[in-house]
Design a protein around this motif. Structure first.
Motif, mmCIF file in Angstrom:
data_model
loop_
_atom_site.group_PDB
_atom_site.id
_atom_site.type_symbol
_atom_site.label_atom_id
_atom_site.label_comp_id
_atom_site.label_asym_id
_atom_site.label_seq_id
_atom_site.Cartn_x
_atom_site.Cartn_y
_atom_site.Cartn_z
ATOM 1 N N GLU A 179 6.804 -0.605 -10.122
ATOM 2 C CA GLU A 179 5.728 -0.620 -9.131
ATOM 3 C C GLU A 179 4.532 -1.381 -9.696
ATOM 4 N N ALA A 208 2.669 6.797 10.783
ATOM 5 C CA ALA A 208 4.104 6.477 10.742
ATOM 6 C C ALA A 208 4.948 7.746 10.655
ATOM 7 N N TYR A 262 4.085 12.194 0.961
ATOM 8 C CA TYR A 262 2.975 11.705 0.142
ATOM 9 C C TYR A 262 2.033 10.813 0.946
ATOM 10 N N ALA A 263 2.127 10.851 2.273
ATOM 11 C CA ALA A 263 1.251 9.999 3.081
ATOM 12 C C ALA A 263 -0.202 10.325 2.769
ATOM 13 N N THR A 275 0.838 -1.198 0.000
ATOM 14 C CA THR A 275 0.000 0.000 0.000
ATOM 15 C C THR A 275 0.873 1.249 0.000
ATOM 16 N N ASN A 276 1.865 1.246 0.864
ATOM 17 C CA ASN A 276 2.744 2.409 0.966
ATOM 18 C C ASN A 276 4.190 1.993 0.808
ATOM 19 N N GLN A 334 11.904 0.162 6.362
ATOM 20 C CA GLN A 334 11.100 -0.952 5.834
ATOM 21 C C GLN A 334 11.244 -1.025 4.304
ATOM 22 N N ASN A 370 3.844 -3.929 2.473
ATOM 23 C CA ASN A 370 2.840 -3.876 3.554
ATOM 24 C C ASN A 370 1.444 -3.843 2.929
ATOM 25 N N LYS A 418 5.842 1.826 -2.359
ATOM 26 C CA LYS A 418 6.235 1.266 -3.659
ATOM 27 C C LYS A 418 7.207 2.189 -4.394
HETATM 28 N N1 LIG Z 1 6.925 1.458 4.395
HETATM 29 C C1 LIG Z 1 6.053 2.403 4.648
HETATM 30 N N2 LIG Z 1 5.112 2.253 5.616
HETATM 31 C C2 LIG Z 1 4.203 3.200 5.884
HETATM 32 N N3 LIG Z 1 4.164 4.366 5.224
HETATM 33 C C3 LIG Z 1 5.068 4.563 4.241
HETATM 34 C C4 LIG Z 1 6.049 3.609 3.907
HETATM 35 N N4 LIG Z 1 6.799 4.097 2.906
HETATM 36 C C5 LIG Z 1 6.313 5.289 2.588
HETATM 37 N N5 LIG Z 1 5.278 5.582 3.402
HETATM 38 C C6 LIG Z 1 4.421 6.746 3.375
HETATM 39 O O1 LIG Z 1 3.634 6.623 2.198
HETATM 40 C C7 LIG Z 1 3.853 7.728 1.332
HETATM 41 C C8 LIG Z 1 3.887 7.244 -0.096
HETATM 42 O O2 LIG Z 1 5.091 6.551 -0.291
HETATM 43 P P1 LIG Z 1 5.424 5.950 -1.698
HETATM 44 O O3 LIG Z 1 5.087 6.923 -2.745
HETATM 45 O O4 LIG Z 1 6.790 5.397 -1.683
HETATM 46 O O5 LIG Z 1 4.361 4.759 -1.707
HETATM 47 P P2 LIG Z 1 3.484 4.206 -2.902
HETATM 48 O O6 LIG Z 1 3.157 2.820 -2.506
HETATM 49 O O7 LIG Z 1 4.211 4.373 -4.168
HETATM 50 O O8 LIG Z 1 2.199 5.099 -2.885
HETATM 51 P P3 LIG Z 1 1.142 5.259 -4.123
HETATM 52 O O9 LIG Z 1 0.863 3.937 -4.703
HETATM 53 O O10 LIG Z 1 -0.055 5.819 -3.475
HETATM 54 O O11 LIG Z 1 1.799 6.130 -5.113
HETATM 55 C C9 LIG Z 1 5.167 8.347 1.790
HETATM 56 O O12 LIG Z 1 5.181 9.681 1.488
HETATM 57 C C10 LIG Z 1 5.169 8.050 3.264
HETATM 58 O O13 LIG Z 1 4.404 8.981 3.982
#
Ligand SMILES: Nc1ncnc2c1ncn2[C@@H]1O[C@H](COP(=O)(O)OP(=O)(O)OP(=O)(O)O)[C@@H](O)[C@H]1O
Ligand SMILES: CC(=O)N[C@H]1[C@@H](OP(=O)(O)OP(=O)(O)OC[C@H]2O[C@@H](n3ccc(=O)[nH]c3=O)[C@H](O)[C@@H]2O)O[C@H](CO)[C@@H](O)[C@@H]1O[C@H](C)C(=O)N[C@@H](C)C(=O)N[C@H](CCC(=O)O)C(=O)O
Length: 509
Positions: free
Chosen positions: A195, A375, A366-367, A129-130, A316, A218, A132
């Motif tokens: 991704e 987090a 980007y949270a 989910t977060n 992580q 995750n 990637k």
């Molecule tokens: N391992 C993690 N666990 C929890 N939160 C995370 C983690 N890694 C990043 N984040 C949070 O999630 C946000 C998005 O991170 P990232 O762009 O790397 O994820 P993503 O999976 O690509 O998101 P999306 O698919 O929505 O683009 C970050 O800005 C941060 O706040």
């Protein structure tokens, strides 16, 4: 960045209409025209001479309505279903093929027409989910260190070696993925980190890709507007952790979903974790001035990693990237060297101003899920001697169930809250803010330190002007996005320059 890379075509021999039809189980309604099919597209506007346009019956429209545009572009063939054939009046000089489910054949058709490029290019998929974007960005840098060149297909950019394009979305359509892999082969880019969103796995956008390895970070509450339940969201992600898609897997077992996935995986799995048993364990995690230091325990070995990325959550992501590199045989020296200089993904825990005598710590992030906000606020609390401010909102036309959760978690963990807009899209921005504020009010009934900001620019500016040097301001939810989408119009907007302008205003004040 331009979109040149997304428009470029590889040089391929292609496939005859009849061979293509037989490979995808299509009925040839009519053959016409000459020469092989040399490309595949699902977008009428992006169909070129010699290519097959696959007209999909989608969620909003049927591609066959736009067949005329594909024909004008030079389509060699149109592949569609019975409904699609009914929508096509006349298609002079173009072969017509009928399949039961056009979306389901895109990956296979493209793989064959482009000569199965994943055979020659190592493709590594990253899901979760977060994290990637961060994980695939880190991995692509380790791959470049080990192999000289690498590629990256993700939310922020599509890159092959030094060529980059702005990415239209997290995971591209299957036809574009295969086309880009064919370009990677042509350009001698040996490995690509990619991704894989749950939507993509569910809609077959990675069909036809054979991953050398896939990584799971995750699973958190998001996208339930599309998947409905966490179980079906999990199953969508789990699709690629099968022999059909991948050779091997790396699974972070920090959460229960990772544990479940690792336990049922039918391909070789390497588990990674933070301070709990796994094949690779991150421990002794410490903030250092340059970022974060941690030790990876790999059986009898210990490897110290120092990386210029702030926060525990980045560990992580780093662990999944490191696990993927190790499972592909990249040696520890390349891993530690690459990590020492790794660049963050834009807009992910991006430091706009480091704390100083004059400035608060200002970060763009980007949270956009409750877990991600929790987090980062937990991490930032440790780095904040004064008050912690969050500027945030929630997207319109997307999962609305999570909005009060965002409010609750922000109210619990931040001192000052500016509740504002992200991309309202077709929704009323005030309604979205009200749904977030309802969650805030449950935790903080007196609403102390809570400000509703009607424009994002003003809310962020006010937050930065109000903060002292001991405080931290984090603005979440838009990351590197270069626009704000309101009522179908994308207005140019990015949090980083707005934050910088506000910092300049502090200077002038
Ligand atoms: N391992 C993690 N666990 C929890 N939160 C995370 C983690 N890694 C990043 N984040 C949070 O999630 C946000 C998005 O991170 P990232 O762009 O790397 O994820 P993503 O999976 O690509 O998101 P999306 O698919 O929505 O683009 C970050 O800005 C941060 O706040
Ligand atoms: C649910 C979903 O992903 N839908 C996407 C999908 O829609 P669809 O297949 O139903 O297509 P449609 O719009 O009904 O059109 C039908 C067909 O006609 C074609 N068409 C349409 C118009 C035209 O002029 N010419 C033409 O050829 C389309 O290309 C399509 O093949 O294909 C469309 C065209 O490419 C996308 O615009 C649309 O993305 C929507 C808008 C979207 O926002 N998707 C998000 C949810 C998404 O995929 N997100 C994930 C990331 C999630 C995360 O944060 O982790 C992603 O991977 O990006």
């Amino acid at each position: 960045m331009t979109d040149e890379l997304l428009l470029r075509r590889p040089r391929v021999f292609g496939l005859s209409v009849w061979d293509l039809a037989s490979a995808i189980g299509a009925r040839v309604v009519r053959d016409a025209g000459e020469g092989p099919v040399t490309g595949v597209s699902v977008d009428s506007a992006d169909t070129r001479a010699g290519e097959a346009f696959i007209a999909i019956g989608g969620f909003t429209t049927h591609g066959a309505k736009y067949a005329g545009q594909a024909i004008t572009g030079g389509a060699r063939a149109i592949i569609t279903d019975v409904q699609g054939l009914d929508l096509i009046d006349d298609a002079p000089g173009v072969a017509l093929l009928e399949v039961a489910d056009p979306r389901a054949v895109v990956g296979t058709a493209a793989r064959l027409v482009y000569g199965d490029p994943a055979r020659d290019v190592q493709v590594i998929g990253v899901t979760g989910t977060n994290g990637k974007t961060t994980t695939s960005t880190i991995l692509s840098q380790i791959l470049a260190r080990a192999h000289g060149e690498s590629g990256l297909f993700g939310t922020v950019e599509v890159r092959l070696g030094q060529q980059t394009s702005v990415s239209p979305r997290t995971t591209l359509e299957a036809s574009i993925v295969q086309r880009l892999l064919a370009l990677a082969r042509e350009d001698h880019v040996p490995a690509v980190a990619m991704e894989v969103s749950s939507h993509a796995a569910h809609l077959g956008r990675v069909a036809g890709v054979r991953f050398a390895a896939v990584g799971f970070i995750n699973l958190q509450h998001d996208h339930l507007d599309y998947h409905r339940t966490m179980e079906s969201y999990f199953e969508a992600k789990a699709t690629i952790f099968t022999p059909e898609y991948a050779e091997r897997a790396v699974v972070c077992v920090d959460d229960e979903w990772g544990e479940r996935l690792a336990a049922r995986c039918e391909i070789p799995v390497l588990t990674v974790a933070t301070d709990k048993p796994a094949d690779l364990v991150a421990t002794e995690i410490t903030s250092i001035p340059a970022g974060t230091r941690f030790t990876v325990i790999d059986g009898e070995e210990r490897h110290v990693i120092e990386m210029p990325l702030t926060s525990q959550i980045m560990v992580q992501n780093a662990m999944v990237a490191i696990g993927l590199a190790r499972t592909l045989g990249i040696d520890w020296q390349d891993v530690t060297d690459a990590m020492a200089t790794v660049s963050p993904a834009p807009g992910r825990m991006q430091v706009v101003a480091a704390r100083s005598e004059r400035y608060p710590l200002v970060m763009v992030d980007y949270a956009h899920t409750a877990e991600a906000i929790e987090a980062i606020l937990t991490t930032l609390r440790e780095l904040t001697p004064g008050e912690l401010t969050i500027v945030f909102g929630s997207d319109g036309d997307r999962d609305r169930v999570k909005r009060p959760d965002l409010g609750r978690v922000a109210a619990r963990l931040a001192d000052r809250l500016y509740v504002t807009d992200e991309n309202p899209r077709s929704e009323d921005p005030a309604t979205i803010r009200a749904e977030i504020l309802a969650g805030v009010r449950e935790v903080r009934p007196n609403m102390a330190g809570v400000i509703e900001g009607e424009t994002r620019r003003q809310a962020l500016t006010d937050a930065i002007l109000a903060a002292g040097p001991r405080d931290t301001v984090v603005v979440t939810g838009k990351g590197a996005e270069p626009y704000q989408e309101i009522q179908g119009v994308k207005h140019p907007y990015n949090d980083v320059p707005v934050a910088r302008e506000a910092l300049t205003q502090r200077e002038d004040a």
